[in-house]
Write an enzyme that holds these catalytic residues in place. Structure first.
Site, PDB file in Angstrom:
ATOM      1  N   GLU A  81       0.857  -1.193   0.000  1.00 48.27           N
ATOM      2  CA  GLU A  81       0.000   0.000   0.000  1.00 48.27           C
ATOM      3  C   GLU A  81       0.895   1.247   0.000  1.00 48.27           C
ATOM      4  OE1 GLU A  81      -2.775  -0.261   3.242  1.00 48.27           O
ATOM      5  OE2 GLU A  81      -3.654  -2.112   2.454  1.00 48.27           O
ATOM      6  N   GLY A  98       7.596 -16.858  -3.890  1.00 49.90           N
ATOM      7  CA  GLY A  98       7.829 -15.804  -4.875  1.00 49.90           C
ATOM      8  C   GLY A  98       9.288 -15.382  -4.947  1.00 49.90           C
ATOM      9  N   ARG A  99       9.935 -15.322  -3.796  1.00 51.94           N
ATOM     10  CA  ARG A  99      11.311 -14.806  -3.773  1.00 51.94           C
ATOM     11  C   ARG A  99      12.287 -15.713  -4.517  1.00 51.94           C
ATOM     12  NH1 ARG A  99      10.506 -12.603   2.429  1.00 51.94           N
ATOM     13  NH2 ARG A  99       9.463 -10.670   1.779  1.00 51.94           N
ATOM     14  N   HIS A 129      30.925  -2.824 -22.653  1.00 44.21           N
ATOM     15  CA  HIS A 129      30.473  -2.325 -23.964  1.00 44.21           C
ATOM     16  C   HIS A 129      30.882  -0.873 -24.214  1.00 44.21           C
ATOM     17  CE1 HIS A 129      27.900  -5.895 -24.010  1.00 44.21           C
ATOM     18  NE2 HIS A 129      27.512  -5.599 -25.222  1.00 44.21           N
ATOM     19  N   GLU A 146       9.329  -7.788  -3.831  1.00 46.19           N
ATOM     20  CA  GLU A 146       9.224  -9.042  -3.054  1.00 46.19           C
ATOM     21  C   GLU A 146      10.212  -9.052  -1.876  1.00 46.19           C
ATOM     22  OE1 GLU A 146       7.984 -12.581  -4.709  1.00 46.19           O
ATOM     23  OE2 GLU A 146       6.925 -11.628  -6.374  1.00 46.19           O
ATOM     24  N   THR A 205      12.906  -5.897  -0.143  1.00 51.34           N
ATOM     25  CA  THR A 205      14.167  -5.232  -0.516  1.00 51.34           C
ATOM     26  C   THR A 205      15.359  -6.040   0.020  1.00 51.34           C
ATOM     27  OG1 THR A 205      14.154  -4.020   1.557  1.00 51.34           O
ATOM     28  CG2 THR A 205      13.076  -2.946  -0.328  1.00 51.34           C
TER      29      THR A 205
HETATM   30  N1  CAA Z   1       6.026 -18.146   6.369  1.00 59.10           N
HETATM   31  C1  CAA Z   1       4.933 -18.283   7.205  1.00 59.10           C
HETATM   32  N2  CAA Z   1       4.663 -17.413   8.217  1.00 59.10           N
HETATM   33  C2  CAA Z   1       5.519 -16.393   8.389  1.00 59.10           C
HETATM   34  C3  CAA Z   1       6.665 -16.191   7.575  1.00 59.10           C
HETATM   35  C4  CAA Z   1       6.897 -17.126   6.517  1.00 59.10           C
HETATM   36  N3  CAA Z   1       7.941 -17.002   5.693  1.00 59.10           N
HETATM   37  N4  CAA Z   1       7.306 -15.070   7.985  1.00 59.10           N
HETATM   38  C5  CAA Z   1       6.610 -14.594   9.032  1.00 59.10           C
HETATM   39  N5  CAA Z   1       5.534 -15.386   9.264  1.00 59.10           N
HETATM   40  C6  CAA Z   1       4.548 -15.256  10.334  1.00 59.10           C
HETATM   41  C7  CAA Z   1       5.262 -15.285  11.682  1.00 59.10           C
HETATM   42  O1  CAA Z   1       5.427 -16.606  12.144  1.00 59.10           O
HETATM   43  C8  CAA Z   1       4.353 -14.469  12.565  1.00 59.10           C
HETATM   44  O2  CAA Z   1       3.283 -15.270  13.031  1.00 59.10           O
HETATM   45  P1  CAA Z   1       3.027 -15.425  14.642  1.00 59.10           P
HETATM   46  O3  CAA Z   1       2.753 -14.032  15.110  1.00 59.10           O
HETATM   47  O4  CAA Z   1       1.841 -16.341  14.739  1.00 59.10           O
HETATM   48  O5  CAA Z   1       4.289 -15.982  15.187  1.00 59.10           O
HETATM   49  C9  CAA Z   1       3.744 -13.449  11.618  1.00 59.10           C
HETATM   50  O6  CAA Z   1       3.922 -13.957  10.282  1.00 59.10           O
HETATM   51  C10 CAA Z   1       4.422 -12.106  11.730  1.00 59.10           C
HETATM   52  O7  CAA Z   1       5.793 -12.298  11.504  1.00 59.10           O
HETATM   53  P2  CAA Z   1       6.875 -11.195  11.902  1.00 59.10           P
HETATM   54  O8  CAA Z   1       6.665 -10.813  13.339  1.00 59.10           O
HETATM   55  O9  CAA Z   1       8.202 -11.678  11.485  1.00 59.10           O
HETATM   56  O10 CAA Z   1       6.345  -9.958  11.002  1.00 59.10           O
HETATM   57  P3  CAA Z   1       6.922  -8.512  10.826  1.00 59.10           P
HETATM   58  O11 CAA Z   1       5.802  -7.547  10.865  1.00 59.10           O
HETATM   59  O12 CAA Z   1       8.096  -8.293  11.723  1.00 59.10           O
HETATM   60  O13 CAA Z   1       7.405  -8.508   9.282  1.00 59.10           O
HETATM   61  C11 CAA Z   1       8.891  -8.851   7.467  1.00 59.10           C
HETATM   62  C12 CAA Z   1       8.335  -9.354   8.804  1.00 59.10           C
HETATM   63  C13 CAA Z   1       9.892  -9.900   7.071  1.00 59.10           C
HETATM   64  C14 CAA Z   1       9.577  -7.483   7.574  1.00 59.10           C
HETATM   65  C15 CAA Z   1       7.709  -8.770   6.452  1.00 59.10           C
HETATM   66  O14 CAA Z   1       6.863  -7.693   6.735  1.00 59.10           O
HETATM   67  C16 CAA Z   1       8.186  -8.648   5.028  1.00 59.10           C
HETATM   68  O15 CAA Z   1       8.545  -9.641   4.408  1.00 59.10           O
HETATM   69  N6  CAA Z   1       8.188  -7.404   4.465  1.00 59.10           N
HETATM   70  C17 CAA Z   1       8.454  -7.235   3.053  1.00 59.10           C
HETATM   71  C18 CAA Z   1       7.183  -7.244   2.300  1.00 59.10           C
HETATM   72  C19 CAA Z   1       7.364  -7.681   0.888  1.00 59.10           C
HETATM   73  O16 CAA Z   1       8.179  -8.542   0.563  1.00 59.10           O
HETATM   74  N7  CAA Z   1       6.560  -7.116   0.022  1.00 59.10           N
HETATM   75  C20 CAA Z   1       6.574  -7.514  -1.324  1.00 59.10           C
HETATM   76  C21 CAA Z   1       5.308  -7.064  -1.960  1.00 59.10           C
HETATM   77  S1  CAA Z   1       4.733  -8.127  -3.205  1.00 59.10           S
HETATM   78  C22 CAA Z   1       5.673  -7.855  -4.530  1.00 59.10           C
HETATM   79  O17 CAA Z   1       6.638  -7.156  -4.555  1.00 59.10           O
HETATM   80  C23 CAA Z   1       5.193  -8.672  -5.654  1.00 59.10           C
HETATM   81  C24 CAA Z   1       5.306  -8.051  -6.951  1.00 59.10           C
HETATM   82  O18 CAA Z   1       4.357  -7.479  -7.425  1.00 59.10           O
HETATM   83  C25 CAA Z   1       6.564  -8.225  -7.714  1.00 59.10           C
END
Ligand code: CAA
Length: 380
Positions: free
Chosen positions: A127, A242-243, A338, A363, A365
């Protein structure tokens, strides 16, 4: 790497390479100018089974292994990183969440269409105010009996201009952070969903990136994906899938840039010999090739762990981080090899240079991958 692939995987690689050269390469110029992929290309990819490679045959997919899927993104991205990301997003975060978390009815209704390429899938998490801090999203879904009403907006939605379905995340509870987020399958024609203009990007010009506005958008209850309040886990676990796709895309960009640099260095003569025979250039090529090989090993290692159902959050983030950094670095160096010609649109390295950067951003940074890796190693 060859020895690691099965006979079927080698055949798959050849089929994808041939397709990329015959059907994608001739359209690169028009994709760069129009900002759209060629009409009919997704249908052709669907006919070859490329739009649902790891999706079970039971749901209309090709039922192939995860490594074959990674091979396809890798090979396509060597020719067009735009088509590489379209395929990756469609499969990993556009279709896979329904396979993993959907009800039988949702699977029957959507997956065969997505896996055949009749439908294109997208993923709506980011968002305007929540990118890296994905759990801080504000889009709200209010339960009003037999449907939800969604309000909010999403940005940087890959495939958004052409997508038929959006895996959309919205807050259904009052809890803050990752709790109280739910996932929905939102169809493109949902009342109240407005699909914004295609962003003008630095690179990946054949792949659309749009904003979505949800204004009193009506989403039937049947479109809730998984359990209410468990949406963040759906987002995170599918981003893990995805990553690896983005790592493969970055690997394809690096390898494509390296191949171009090697070919040019062998052909271009200065000071009476091919520039490849000047140590300043040959050492650069050696460094590039070493980084590309390391990115390849990390990417296919992560893919093989995923194929075998192993926990691989750390390995996926390592592959994505390293492959993305390598893509940017290799593309920059390929332009340098190049010289002035590399700075013109006459050579593909200029496009690789522009396409590479976003692999370090979307997906998750590089900085987010560092956070994920650090969390895993400190936990281990
Ligand atoms: N698999 C399953 N569950 C997971 C997980 C995973 N890989 N990673 C975290 N979780 C769960 C945790 O277990 C936790 O659950 P509980 O509370 O029940 O224990 C919950 O999710 C929250 O986890 P965190 O406390 O670790 O969450 P956070 O708020 O600290 O965020 C973060 C972690 C890694 C920073 C995450 O927010 C993140 O990955 N941010 C980046 C977002 C992103 O990649 N966006 C990409 C957008 S899509 C895109 O780019 C696609 C496109 O169009 C190309």
């Amino acid at each position: 790497m060859n020895t690691r692939f099965t006979e079927e995987q080698v055949m798959m690689r050849k089929m994808v390479r041939d397709f990329a050269h015959a059907e994608i390469a001739p359209n690169i110029e028009s994709m760069e100018s129009d900002g759209r992929f060629p009409e009919g290309i997704i249908q052709k990819m669907g006919e070859l089974g490329l739009m649902g490679i790891p999706i079970p045959e039971k749901y209309g997919g090709s039922g192939m292994d995860f490594i074959s899927y990674i091979i396809a993104i890798h090979e396509i991205s060597k020719v067009s990183a735009a088509l590489g990301v379209i395929l990756s997003v469609h499969t990993s975060v556009g279709t896979n969440p329904i396979v993993d978390f959907g009800s039988e009815e949702q699977k029957q209704r959507y997956v065969p269409k997505l896996a055949s390429g009749e439908y294109l899938g997208a993923f709506a998490l980011t968002e305007p105010g929540s990118g890296s801090d994905a759990a801080n999203l504000k889009t709200k879904a209010i339960d009003v009996g037999d449907h939800y009403i969604l309000n909010g907006s999403k940005v940087f939605i890959t495939n958004g201009a052409e997508a038929d379905t959006f895996i959309t995340f919205a807050r259904t509870g009052n809890e803050k952070g990752s709790k109280g987020i739910s996932a929905f399958i939102v169809e493109k024609n949902s009342p109240g969903l407005e699909i914004g203009k295609n962003e003008k990007k630095m690179g990946l010009r054949g792949s659309s990136t749009v904003q979505l506005n949800f204004d009193q958008c009506i989403v039937p209850k049947t479109q809730l994906l998984g359990i209410e309040g468990e949406g963040f886990k759906i987002a995170m676990s599918n981003l893990n899938v995805g990553r690896i796709g983005i790592a493969a895309q970055a690997l394809g960009i690096s390898e494509g840039a390296l191949e171009q640099a090697v070919a040019y260095a062998k052909e271009r003569e200065q000071f009476g010999k091919a520039i490849a025979h000047h140590q300043g250039v040959s050492f650069k090529l050696a460094d590039m090739a070493t980084a590309v090989e390391a990115a390849k090993q990390l990417t296919y290692h992560a893919a093989s762990l995923m194929e075998n159902g192993k926990h691989c959050v750390k390995e996926v983030s390592m592959a994505k981080l390293y492959a993305a950094k390598t893509a940017t670095k290799t593309a920059v160096e390929a332009v340098q090899v190049h010289g002035g010609y590399g700075y013109t649109e006459d050579y593909p390295v200029e496009r690789f240079f522009r396409d590479a950067k976003v692999t370090e951003i979307y997906e998750g940074t590089n900085e987010i991958q560092h956070m994920v890796i650090a969390k895993q190693i400190l936990k281990d």
